[in-house]
Design a protein around this motif. Structure first.
Motif, PDB file in Angstrom:
ATOM      1  N   THR A 197       0.826  -1.209   0.000  1.00 20.23           N
ATOM      2  CA  THR A 197       0.000   0.000   0.000  1.00 20.23           C
ATOM      3  C   THR A 197       0.858   1.257   0.000  1.00 20.23           C
ATOM      4  O   THR A 197       0.605   2.206  -0.738  1.00 20.23           O
ATOM      5  N   VAL A 198       1.896   1.267   0.836  1.00 21.68           N
ATOM      6  CA  VAL A 198       2.783   2.427   0.897  1.00 21.68           C
ATOM      7  C   VAL A 198       3.557   2.574  -0.415  1.00 21.68           C
ATOM      8  O   VAL A 198       3.713   3.685  -0.956  1.00 21.68           O
ATOM      9  N   LEU A 199       4.053   1.468  -0.952  1.00 19.52           N
ATOM     10  CA  LEU A 199       4.769   1.532  -2.229  1.00 19.52           C
ATOM     11  C   LEU A 199       3.873   2.081  -3.331  1.00 19.52           C
ATOM     12  O   LEU A 199       4.318   2.887  -4.166  1.00 19.52           O
ATOM     13  N   ALA A 200       2.608   1.651  -3.363  1.00 15.00           N
ATOM     14  CA  ALA A 200       1.688   2.142  -4.388  1.00 15.00           C
ATOM     15  C   ALA A 200       1.520   3.650  -4.276  1.00 15.00           C
ATOM     16  O   ALA A 200       1.402   4.346  -5.290  1.00 15.00           O
ATOM     17  N   ARG A 201       1.493   4.156  -3.052  1.00 17.96           N
ATOM     18  CA  ARG A 201       1.379   5.603  -2.870  1.00 17.96           C
ATOM     19  C   ARG A 201       2.593   6.324  -3.456  1.00 17.96           C
ATOM     20  O   ARG A 201       2.462   7.363  -4.102  1.00 17.96           O
ATOM     21  N   ILE A 202       3.780   5.760  -3.234  1.00 13.67           N
ATOM     22  CA  ILE A 202       4.987   6.364  -3.804  1.00 13.67           C
ATOM     23  C   ILE A 202       4.944   6.286  -5.326  1.00 13.67           C
ATOM     24  O   ILE A 202       5.278   7.248  -6.026  1.00 13.67           O
ATOM     25  N   TRP A 203       4.544   5.130  -5.854  1.00  6.95           N
ATOM     26  CA  TRP A 203       4.420   4.979  -7.308  1.00  6.95           C
ATOM     27  C   TRP A 203       3.499   6.052  -7.888  1.00  6.95           C
ATOM     28  O   TRP A 203       3.821   6.675  -8.907  1.00  6.95           O
ATOM     29  N   ARG A 204       2.324   6.248  -7.260  1.00  6.80           N
ATOM     30  CA  ARG A 204       1.359   7.214  -7.805  1.00  6.80           C
ATOM     31  C   ARG A 204       1.968   8.604  -7.884  1.00  6.80           C
ATOM     32  O   ARG A 204       1.758   9.327  -8.864  1.00  6.80           O
ATOM     33  N   ALA A 241       1.546   2.743   6.880  1.00  9.51           N
ATOM     34  CA  ALA A 241       1.206   3.416   5.625  1.00  9.51           C
ATOM     35  C   ALA A 241       1.204   4.922   5.765  1.00  9.51           C
ATOM     36  O   ALA A 241       0.692   5.622   4.919  1.00  9.51           O
ATOM     37  N   ASP A 242       1.786   5.446   6.853  1.00  7.76           N
ATOM     38  CA  ASP A 242       1.855   6.894   6.987  1.00  7.76           C
ATOM     39  C   ASP A 242       2.774   7.442   5.920  1.00  7.76           C
ATOM     40  O   ASP A 242       3.812   6.849   5.599  1.00  7.76           O
ATOM     41  N   PRO A 243       2.459   8.609   5.352  1.00  7.37           N
ATOM     42  CA  PRO A 243       3.328   9.187   4.327  1.00  7.37           C
ATOM     43  C   PRO A 243       4.639   9.642   4.934  1.00  7.37           C
ATOM     44  O   PRO A 243       4.719   9.924   6.122  1.00  7.37           O
ATOM     45  N   PRO A 244       5.677   9.695   4.120  1.00  9.22           N
ATOM     46  CA  PRO A 244       6.972  10.119   4.638  1.00  9.22           C
ATOM     47  C   PRO A 244       6.941  11.586   5.050  1.00  9.22           C
ATOM     48  O   PRO A 244       6.193  12.385   4.519  1.00  9.22           O
ATOM     49  N   HIS A 245       7.761  11.916   6.024  1.00  8.10           N
ATOM     50  CA  HIS A 245       7.879  13.289   6.477  1.00  8.10           C
ATOM     51  C   HIS A 245       9.238  13.824   6.068  1.00  8.10           C
ATOM     52  O   HIS A 245      10.222  13.095   5.999  1.00  8.10           O
ATOM     53  N   ALA A 246       9.286  15.113   5.843  1.00  7.33           N
ATOM     54  CA  ALA A 246      10.568  15.725   5.517  1.00  7.33           C
ATOM     55  C   ALA A 246      11.487  15.639   6.730  1.00  7.33           C
ATOM     56  O   ALA A 246      11.061  15.866   7.846  1.00  7.33           O
ATOM     57  N   PRO A 247      12.734  15.302   6.545  1.00  7.67           N
ATOM     58  CA  PRO A 247      13.650  15.214   7.671  1.00  7.67           C
ATOM     59  C   PRO A 247      13.966  16.587   8.222  1.00  7.67           C
ATOM     60  O   PRO A 247      13.820  17.594   7.538  1.00  7.67           O
ATOM     61  N   ASP A 248      14.373  16.601   9.475  1.00 12.20           N
ATOM     62  CA  ASP A 248      14.820  17.862  10.021  1.00 12.20           C
ATOM     63  C   ASP A 248      16.022  18.343   9.233  1.00 12.20           C
ATOM     64  O   ASP A 248      16.834  17.561   8.734  1.00 12.20           O
ATOM     65  N   ALA A 249      16.140  19.662   9.118  1.00  5.62           N
ATOM     66  CA  ALA A 249      17.286  20.217   8.414  1.00  5.62           C
ATOM     67  C   ALA A 249      18.561  19.800   9.139  1.00  5.62           C
ATOM     68  O   ALA A 249      18.656  19.914  10.354  1.00  5.62           O
ATOM     69  N   PRO A 250      19.554  19.287   8.419  1.00  2.00           N
ATOM     70  CA  PRO A 250      20.763  18.820   9.075  1.00  2.00           C
ATOM     71  C   PRO A 250      21.586  19.979   9.588  1.00  2.00           C
ATOM     72  O   PRO A 250      21.445  21.116   9.142  1.00  2.00           O
ATOM     73  N   ASP A 251      22.452  19.671  10.554  1.00  8.47           N
ATOM     74  CA  ASP A 251      23.392  20.682  10.976  1.00  8.47           C
ATOM     75  C   ASP A 251      24.278  21.040   9.803  1.00  8.47           C
ATOM     76  O   ASP A 251      24.645  20.196   8.990  1.00  8.47           O
ATOM     77  N   ALA A 252      24.624  22.300   9.718  1.00  9.33           N
ATOM     78  CA  ALA A 252      25.461  22.744   8.610  1.00  9.33           C
ATOM     79  C   ALA A 252      26.834  22.112   8.720  1.00  9.33           C
ATOM     80  O   ALA A 252      27.470  22.163   9.771  1.00  9.33           O
TER      81      ALA A 252
END
Length: 552
Positions: free
Chosen positions: A24-31, A99-110
């Motif tokens: 189910t999660v893969l199908a969401r990424i495919w779409r 099946a939760d959608p991915p979240h953007a990662p926290d901004a890395p330390d510079a």
């Protein structure tokens, strides 16, 4: 890099994966990646429009979501959704994935900034590797070279308000910090970029001249070409320019040009989408329709700089002992200036479709097939057994990258061993392996590797799902010549130019392949470019008809 093969999943794959959480999660990424509304368990990633770029995106996104390191070959080895889900569940132990959608990662330390040459960016300024390379490239000649603009022209078939366009462009520049870059000339002659609070765009309005519609259209085309060819002076001229040519109250040509230092081809789609949304909102008095960016340009630059460190050992190993250029190259004469010319080549849709099918049957993408044919042509022309290709990729591997405007493009170096007179299938496998390895390590400090291979054999492959348009308005593309022949530069330090003719290939919506061999006309005659183009055509035709390309 584009479009690809279709292999069936194994029986074990088919039996072990139904509509699990993983599927189910893969199908969401495919779409999201493929832009299709429905996905079936037995659908084929490549048959639905997948390509090498999207396959890499799939591996990165799914790997991040499931917490595993997925191989970039996932879609190649198991192109069907059922097989991918089964492999992840059984091999990567991801059966408990939600099946939760991915979240953007926290901004890395510079990370620590790369060593900056004198006259580099201002304090705190973040740059992509292509921008670092541009700074070196511009400063290498006197007078400095300029990479020019990324440009498009549109024909609008309804009443249009240029002032609303200016306001919409201004809002886009405020949203995306690269478009607010300012430059200071240093005593060494290098440019030092920094981000300003506001750098307004310029919109010029002109009435097309002529007694008839045909005359006004010809004049509009002349104005559009002149706007495209206008060479900006970075310390002073605007980075974002628009020209609105009025042919009639409901007939306009709009030219958008953004300096390449802060903009790439992928950014053009983002710009047009945001302009369309903002223009419509300004027309109706609605609020800004765009949500905040989940990742800004500065955080993107920090993240990619971390990848440079991780991937540096791979590129040091891969490029150790690589040739700096393809030489000798029959037909090249000594030249101390550079100006591009093109020899066009069109491959008909039926021929290109047969070629794609043949390449897919042997495990490659259309890009890999074209790169294999071009590598074979260069090998036969020069006798070289070690060829380094360079192909640009968007530099956007995560969902949060897609909304960014900037010069994020990555220059993918693909080193191919052509020794031993391999047949087409064997050479394709070598190209495929090298290309996938390079894609997996695509975030690298190109401003460093370019010093090792300053003259790679360039191949630029594009696959278009459609032509540019202005969302919300009745519009279509307005043709502009591709090459800016007015650009004519000296070579660095007066050294001879050792560039190789470049293959540019664009897969059009109607299935044809519009290609060209682009060359420095100071170093090569048109006859050399024509001969290389015909050799490429002959290789494609042979493969398409199931034959082994003739050797020179």
């Amino acid at each position: 890099m584009d479009a690809s093969p279709s292999h069936g999943s194994t029986l074990a794959d088919q039996q072990s994966a139904q509509w699990t959480a993983t599927a189910t999660v893969l199908a969401r990424i495919w779409r999201r990646l493929l832009g299709v509304p429905r996905i079936g368990l037995d659908d084929d990633f490549f048959a639905l429009g997948g390509d090498s770029f999207r396959a890499s995106r799939l591996a990165v996104e799914a790997g991040r979501l499931f917490g595993v390191d997925l191989p970039v070959t996932l879609a190649f080895d198991r192109p069907r959704l059922r097989g991918q889900a089964a492999w992840i569940d059984s091999t990567a132990g991801a059966a408990a994935a939600t099946a939760d959608p991915p979240h953007a990662p926290d901004a890395p330390d510079a990370p620590d900034a790369p060593d900056a040459p004198a006259g580099g960016p201002g304090p705190g300024q973040r740059l992509t590797t292509q921008q670092w390379e541009f700074l070196d490239w511009m400063a290498a000649t006197d007078p400095p070279r300029d990479p020019g603009t990324v440009c498009t022209a549109l024909r609008l078939h309804e009443p249009f308000d240029p002032e609303l366009l200016r306001q919409a462009l201004d809002a886009v520049t405020r949203r995306h910090s690269p478009l607010r870059t300012a430059f200071r000339a240093t005593p060494t002659g290098r440019l030092s970029p920094s981000t300003t609070a506001h750098r307004p765009p310029v919109v010029e309005v002109v009435d097309a001249q002529g007694e008839t519609p045909q005359e006004r259209e010809r004049h509009a085309a002349e104005l559009a070409r002149a706007a495209r060819d206008l060479a900006p002076e970075l310390p002073h001229d605007p980075l974002v320019r628009a020209l609105a040519v009025r042919l009639a109250p409901d007939d306009w040509v709009v030219v958008l040009a953004v300096h390449h230092f802060v903009f790439d081809g992928w950014s053009l789609g983002v710009l047009l989408r945001e302009l369309g949304l903002r223009y419509s909102a300004l027309q109706t008095g609605d609020r800004d329709p765009l949500p905040p960016l989940t990742l800004d340009h500065e955080a993107y630059c920090d993240w990619t700089a971390q990848q440079w460190t991780l991937n540096r050992p791979y590129w040091q190993r891969t490029l150790h002992g690589a040739p700096r250029a393809l030489e000798p190259f029959p037909g090249r004469r000594e030249a101390h200036r550079f100006s591009r010319r093109r020899h066009p080549l069109t491959l008909a849709a039926p021929l290109w479709a047969r070629f794609r099918e043949r390449v897919a049957a042997t495990g490659g993408t259309a890009f890999m097939g074209a790169a294999t044919c071009w590598t074979a042509v260069l090998h036969e022309w020069t006798g070289a057994d070690d060829i380094v290709l360079m192909s640009p990729v968007p530099g956007r591997t995560l969902p949060e990258h897609d909304a960014l405007i900037g010069c994020l493009v990555q220059s993918l170096l693909i080193r191919v061993d052509t020794s031993g007179r391999p047949d087409f299938a064997a050479l394709l496998e070598r190209v495929r392996t090298a290309a996938l390895d390079a894609a997996r390590h695509q975030f690298h400090a190109y401003h460093e590797t370019a010093l090792q291979v300053p003259y790679p054999a360039r191949i630029h492959y594009e696959s278009w799902g459609g032509t540019p348009f202005f969302p919300g308005l009745r519009s279509e593309a307005f043709a502009l010549p591709r090459e800016q022949q007015s650009l004519d530069w000296p070579t660095p330090n007066g050294e001879p130019d050792l560039s190789t003719p470049e293959l540019i290939a664009e897969e059009r919506p109607d299935g044809t392949l519009e290609a060209a061999v682009v060359h420095n006309h100071h170093a090569f005659d048109g006859a050399t470019a024509a001969a290389l183009a015909e050799a490429f055509r002959a290789h494609v035709e042979a493969v398409a008809h199931g034959q082994e390309p003739a050797r020179a």
